[in-house]
Design a protein around this motif. Structure first.
Motif, PDB file in Angstrom:
ATOM      1  N   LYS A 236       0.829  -1.208   0.000  1.00 34.64           N
ATOM      2  CA  LYS A 236       0.000   0.000   0.000  1.00 34.64           C
ATOM      3  C   LYS A 236       0.859   1.252   0.000  1.00 34.64           C
ATOM      4  O   LYS A 236       0.561   2.230  -0.708  1.00 34.64           O
ATOM      5  N   VAL A 237       1.940   1.240   0.772  1.00 33.72           N
ATOM      6  CA  VAL A 237       2.855   2.391   0.767  1.00 33.72           C
ATOM      7  C   VAL A 237       3.495   2.535  -0.610  1.00 33.72           C
ATOM      8  O   VAL A 237       3.638   3.654  -1.134  1.00 33.72           O
ATOM      9  N   PHE A 238       3.860   1.433  -1.236  1.00 33.41           N
ATOM     10  CA  PHE A 238       4.533   1.474  -2.530  1.00 33.41           C
ATOM     11  C   PHE A 238       3.624   2.023  -3.626  1.00 33.41           C
ATOM     12  O   PHE A 238       4.045   2.822  -4.463  1.00 33.41           O
ATOM     13  N   THR A 239       2.361   1.600  -3.641  1.00 30.23           N
ATOM     14  CA  THR A 239       1.446   1.991  -4.713  1.00 30.23           C
ATOM     15  C   THR A 239       0.778   3.342  -4.463  1.00 30.23           C
ATOM     16  O   THR A 239       0.443   4.038  -5.412  1.00 30.23           O
ATOM     17  N   SER A 240       0.601   3.723  -3.196  1.00 33.48           N
ATOM     18  CA  SER A 240      -0.177   4.928  -2.896  1.00 33.48           C
ATOM     19  C   SER A 240       0.660   6.111  -2.439  1.00 33.48           C
ATOM     20  O   SER A 240       0.249   7.266  -2.638  1.00 33.48           O
ATOM     21  N   ILE A 241       1.811   5.869  -1.810  1.00 36.04           N
ATOM     22  CA  ILE A 241       2.561   6.974  -1.199  1.00 36.04           C
ATOM     23  C   ILE A 241       3.880   7.223  -1.920  1.00 36.04           C
ATOM     24  O   ILE A 241       4.077   8.263  -2.540  1.00 36.04           O
ATOM     25  N   THR A 242       4.801   6.286  -1.841  1.00 34.67           N
ATOM     26  CA  THR A 242       6.119   6.489  -2.439  1.00 34.67           C
ATOM     27  C   THR A 242       6.764   5.148  -2.740  1.00 34.67           C
ATOM     28  O   THR A 242       6.497   4.148  -2.063  1.00 34.67           O
ATOM     29  N   LYS A 243       7.580   5.150  -3.790  1.00 38.55           N
ATOM     30  CA  LYS A 243       8.323   3.953  -4.157  1.00 38.55           C
ATOM     31  C   LYS A 243       9.723   3.940  -3.553  1.00 38.55           C
ATOM     32  O   LYS A 243      10.395   2.914  -3.588  1.00 38.55           O
ATOM     33  N   SER A 244      10.129   5.076  -3.009  1.00 38.46           N
ATOM     34  CA  SER A 244      11.449   5.177  -2.374  1.00 38.46           C
ATOM     35  C   SER A 244      11.291   5.930  -1.059  1.00 38.46           C
ATOM     36  O   SER A 244      11.481   7.161  -1.002  1.00 38.46           O
ATOM     37  N   PRO A 245      10.903   5.279   0.011  1.00 41.92           N
ATOM     38  CA  PRO A 245      10.658   5.967   1.287  1.00 41.92           C
ATOM     39  C   PRO A 245      11.951   6.532   1.881  1.00 41.92           C
ATOM     40  O   PRO A 245      13.034   5.974   1.710  1.00 41.92           O
ATOM     41  N   ASP A 246      11.798   7.641   2.584  1.00 45.20           N
ATOM     42  CA  ASP A 246      12.949   8.262   3.227  1.00 45.20           C
ATOM     43  C   ASP A 246      13.226   7.582   4.569  1.00 45.20           C
ATOM     44  O   ASP A 246      12.547   6.638   4.982  1.00 45.20           O
ATOM     45  N   GLY A 247      14.251   8.066   5.252  1.00 41.38           N
ATOM     46  CA  GLY A 247      14.652   7.445   6.507  1.00 41.38           C
ATOM     47  C   GLY A 247      13.594   7.489   7.574  1.00 41.38           C
ATOM     48  O   GLY A 247      13.401   6.509   8.314  1.00 41.38           O
ATOM     49  N   LYS A 248      12.876   8.605   7.677  1.00 39.59           N
ATOM     50  CA  LYS A 248      11.854   8.733   8.713  1.00 39.59           C
ATOM     51  C   LYS A 248      10.720   7.735   8.489  1.00 39.59           C
ATOM     52  O   LYS A 248      10.236   7.095   9.435  1.00 39.59           O
ATOM     53  N   ARG A 249      10.291   7.586   7.229  1.00 48.48           N
ATOM     54  CA  ARG A 249       9.224   6.642   6.945  1.00 48.48           C
ATOM     55  C   ARG A 249       9.705   5.202   7.128  1.00 48.48           C
ATOM     56  O   ARG A 249       8.945   4.326   7.548  1.00 48.48           O
ATOM     57  N   LEU A 250      10.961   4.939   6.810  1.00 43.59           N
ATOM     58  CA  LEU A 250      11.507   3.602   7.003  1.00 43.59           C
ATOM     59  C   LEU A 250      11.505   3.214   8.479  1.00 43.59           C
ATOM     60  O   LEU A 250      11.181   2.068   8.839  1.00 43.59           O
ATOM     61  N   GLU A 251      11.856   4.157   9.344  1.00 45.13           N
ATOM     62  CA  GLU A 251      11.837   3.872  10.772  1.00 45.13           C
ATOM     63  C   GLU A 251      10.423   3.586  11.261  1.00 45.13           C
ATOM     64  O   GLU A 251      10.198   2.692  12.090  1.00 45.13           O
ATOM     65  N   GLY A 252       9.442   4.363  10.755  1.00 47.72           N
ATOM     66  CA  GLY A 252       8.061   4.115  11.152  1.00 47.72           C
ATOM     67  C   GLY A 252       7.572   2.750  10.700  1.00 47.72           C
ATOM     68  O   GLY A 252       6.895   2.035  11.454  1.00 47.72           O
ATOM     69  N   LEU A 253       7.911   2.374   9.482  1.00 47.52           N
ATOM     70  CA  LEU A 253       7.511   1.056   8.989  1.00 47.52           C
ATOM     71  C   LEU A 253       8.230  -0.059   9.748  1.00 47.52           C
ATOM     72  O   LEU A 253       7.663  -1.130   9.977  1.00 47.52           O
ATOM     73  N   SER A 254       9.466   0.215  10.149  1.00 48.95           N
ATOM     74  CA  SER A 254      10.216  -0.787  10.913  1.00 48.95           C
ATOM     75  C   SER A 254       9.551  -1.070  12.247  1.00 48.95           C
ATOM     76  O   SER A 254       9.437  -2.227  12.673  1.00 48.95           O
ATOM     77  N   LYS A 255       9.084  -0.028  12.933  1.00 52.15           N
ATOM     78  CA  LYS A 255       8.394  -0.219  14.209  1.00 52.15           C
ATOM     79  C   LYS A 255       7.036  -0.887  14.006  1.00 52.15           C
ATOM     80  O   LYS A 255       6.604  -1.702  14.823  1.00 52.15           O
ATOM     81  N   GLN A 256       6.351  -0.519  12.918  1.00 48.61           N
ATOM     82  CA  GLN A 256       5.020  -1.064  12.682  1.00 48.61           C
ATOM     83  C   GLN A 256       5.063  -2.546  12.342  1.00 48.61           C
ATOM     84  O   GLN A 256       4.207  -3.326  12.785  1.00 48.61           O
ATOM     85  N   LEU A 257       6.063  -2.948  11.551  1.00 43.90           N
ATOM     86  CA  LEU A 257       6.152  -4.343  11.101  1.00 43.90           C
ATOM     87  C   LEU A 257       7.107  -5.183  11.937  1.00 43.90           C
ATOM     88  O   LEU A 257       7.168  -6.394  11.757  1.00 43.90           O
ATOM     89  N   ASP A 258       7.891  -4.495  12.790  1.00 43.25           N
ATOM     90  CA  ASP A 258       8.923  -5.189  13.553  1.00 43.25           C
ATOM     91  C   ASP A 258       9.946  -5.850  12.618  1.00 43.25           C
ATOM     92  O   ASP A 258      10.352  -6.983  12.801  1.00 43.25           O
ATOM     93  N   TRP A 259      10.284  -5.060  11.563  1.00 42.43           N
ATOM     94  CA  TRP A 259      11.282  -5.497  10.599  1.00 42.43           C
ATOM     95  C   TRP A 259      12.519  -4.631  10.738  1.00 42.43           C
ATOM     96  O   TRP A 259      12.450  -3.477  11.180  1.00 42.43           O
TER      97      TRP A 259
END
Length: 535
Positions: A236-259
């Motif tokens: 959903k992030v890839f198709t709707s928001i961005t195909k190359s997320p920045d560092g801040k978004r990567l950290e948020g996704l890391s906490k959300q997915l525990d990846w």
């Protein structure tokens, strides 16, 4: 009714059965009084739509036919004749009251003996109902006049041609009568469109039945990049928001997915590469271009070798623009134009690269330059420009083919040869041979005129691009000498795992890392990004 001619008798029978659907119209009365026998009924049928059914008016029309002949002379069984002037004025007042307009009568001025022996002088005008449609005829005339004015402005002879030369001078045969020679015409460029579709069809067959088997024999597999692991949130992030997320978004996704952040980066990289074409597809595309560039280059060399302007560029301007168009010159020019039109068509289905918009504008400018030089008969110097640019392009495509087949040394050799030929032709021969004749020799022999300035302006702009692209080639070649291999293409289609991970190599040799599917990361060259199409 014995005094009526046969056509009136037929008319009376016809109108009796059809009431007044036909007789009421002014055109019907005009046909009754003036048309030769045998054509009046057909004319009445053509004007049937303008008639209005009214028994009383039909009777009045029949009484008029019984009473008066077509010229105003009473028939044998009719009442006393009314003067021609009074009857004409009465009809005019009648039809003017109904909103009808006068038109000239085509029988006016016949005098005595008009209408096959009838004694009359035709009435001065015929009255007709006003046209429907709200003035549509006027708008059509205005549109036609505007189109004619636009054509006259675009094909202004003072812009396209030298002084004291007109388009009429170039309309006839270029040689003796019956020779079949002619000058270039604007309509000739239209033949490039069906030829471009034919070239595109040949390309599809070539890639399917020739290039693809060659690639398979060389060990190139039809397997795409590694597919990303299915994940609804990241998709959903890839198709709707961005195909190359920045560092801040990567950290948020890391906490959300525990990846891990690096795992998320790898997922986005694989997802971006998932829709990219395979190495086999790119090999087939490059092989087609290599085949065409090589073929058209040798055809151009063979044709120009016997052309006088190839050895003496002043021949490009002798007797200009009265230079006949030979069949070989025509085929060479139209084939080049059709090929670039096919590139315009196929660019939307080919491999999508970062310089898509740049190459689209580049192909459009190339088509414009070829078309422009053809229409004002600068084809002799145009053939020199085309052949000069074809000299290096097939070498670049050969380097790409060697790279896709993983023959790295052959790839480097072809690229170095390409760089040498490109710099020699674009920075040496082009300015001192082509620009010298278009700027100085043509000034001396034919003098400047408006399209001359435009043509030379485009050629000088092309030289500026040559300088920029030569700089990119030299920079790539210098890196290759230091690292031992040619560096990657800046517009690379498949990203390497080293581009977003912290894994780097400090070796003096630039190791060409591979993507997750094992294919070489070099998809072209930094210089090659500018020459996927031809100038």
């Amino acid at each position: 009714m014995d005094g009526l001619p046969p056509c009136f008798a037929a008319l009376r029978t016809f109108t009796s059965s059809k009431l007044s659907l036909l007789v009421e119209t002014p055109r019907a009365q005009h046909c009754v009084k003036h048309e030769p026998h045998g054509r009046d009924l057909g004319a009445l049928r053509r004007w049937r739509g303008r008639a209005r059914a009214s028994p009383s008016r039909a009777g009045a029309a029949l009484r008029m036919l019984r009473t008066n002949g077509p010229g105003g002379t009473p028939v044998s069984n009719g009442p006393a004749a009314v003067s021609e002037r009074g009857r004409t004025e009465g009809r005019a007042a009648l039809w003017r009251g109904r909103g009808c307009l006068p038109i000239r009568c085509r029988h006016e001025g016949r005098g005595e003996g008009a209408g096959r022996g009838w004694r009359s002088a035709a009435p001065p005008c015929l009255w007709r109902p006003p046209e429907r449609g709200g003035g549509g005829g006027g708008r059509r005339k205005m549109a036609a006049a505007a189109a004619a004015a636009l054509r006259a402005w675009f094909w202004n002879e003072r812009f396209w041609l030298p002084h004291n030369v007109t388009w009429a001078d170039l309309a006839g045969e270029a040689g003796p009568p019956g020779s079949g020679l002619q000058y270039p015409r604007a309509a000739h460029v239209l033949s490039a469109f069906p030829l471009a579709l034919g070239i595109f069809a040949v390309r599809l067959l070539f890639e399917r039945f020739i290039a693809k088997p060659c690639a398979i024999n060389l060990g190139i597999q039809d397997s795409g990049p590694h597919r990303a692991q299915p994940n609804a949130i990241l998709e959903k992030v890839f198709t709707s928001i961005t195909k190359s997320p920045d560092g801040k978004r990567l950290e948020g996704l890391s906490k959300q997915l525990d990846w891990d952040v690096r795992k998320i980066q790898r997922w986005f990289r694989h997802r971006r590469n998932q829709d990219k074409p395979t190495t086999l597809t790119k090999f087939c595309e490059s092989m087609w271009r290599f085949t065409f560039y090589l073929s058209i280059f040798f055809y151009g060399i063979r044709f120009l070798w016997t052309a006088p302007w190839f050895w003496d560029t002043r021949q490009c301007w002798y007797n200009y623009p009265f230079q006949p168009l030979t069949s070989r010159l025509y085929y060479y020019y139209i084939l080049e134009l059709a090929f670039y039109w096919s590139l315009m068509f196929s660019q939307f289905t080919d491999i999508k690269r970062k310089d898509f918009l740049i190459m689209f504008v580049h192909h459009l400018a190339t088509i414009g330059l070829i078309t422009f030089s053809y229409m004002n008969n600068m084809v002799r110097v145009g053939t020199l420009v085309l052949c000069l640019h074809d000299a290096s392009d097939f070498l670049l495509e050969a380097a790409k083919l060697a790279n896709y087949a993983k023959y790295q040394r052959l790839c480097d050799a072809f690229f170095m040869l390409f760089g040498v030929v490109f710099i020699v032709t674009r920075l040496g021969i082009y300015p001192f041979w082509i620009l010298n004749t278009t700027l100085f020799e043509s000034w001396e022999l034919i003098g400047p005129y408006p399209s001359w300035w435009l043509f030379n302006g485009l050629l000088v702009t092309l030289q500026v691009l040559h300088v920029i692209w030569s700089y990119l080639i030299i920079r790539t070649a210098s890196k290759a000498l230091v690292r031992g291999k040619v560096s990657k293409d800046d517009r690379s289609d498949v990203e390497s795992s080293s581009e977003e991970e912290d894994v780097t190599s400090n070796s003096t040799k630039g190791i060409l890392s591979t993507s997750s599917n094992g294919s070489n990361r070099l998809n072209g060259h930094v210089a090659g990004s500018q020459w996927t199409g031809e100038e």
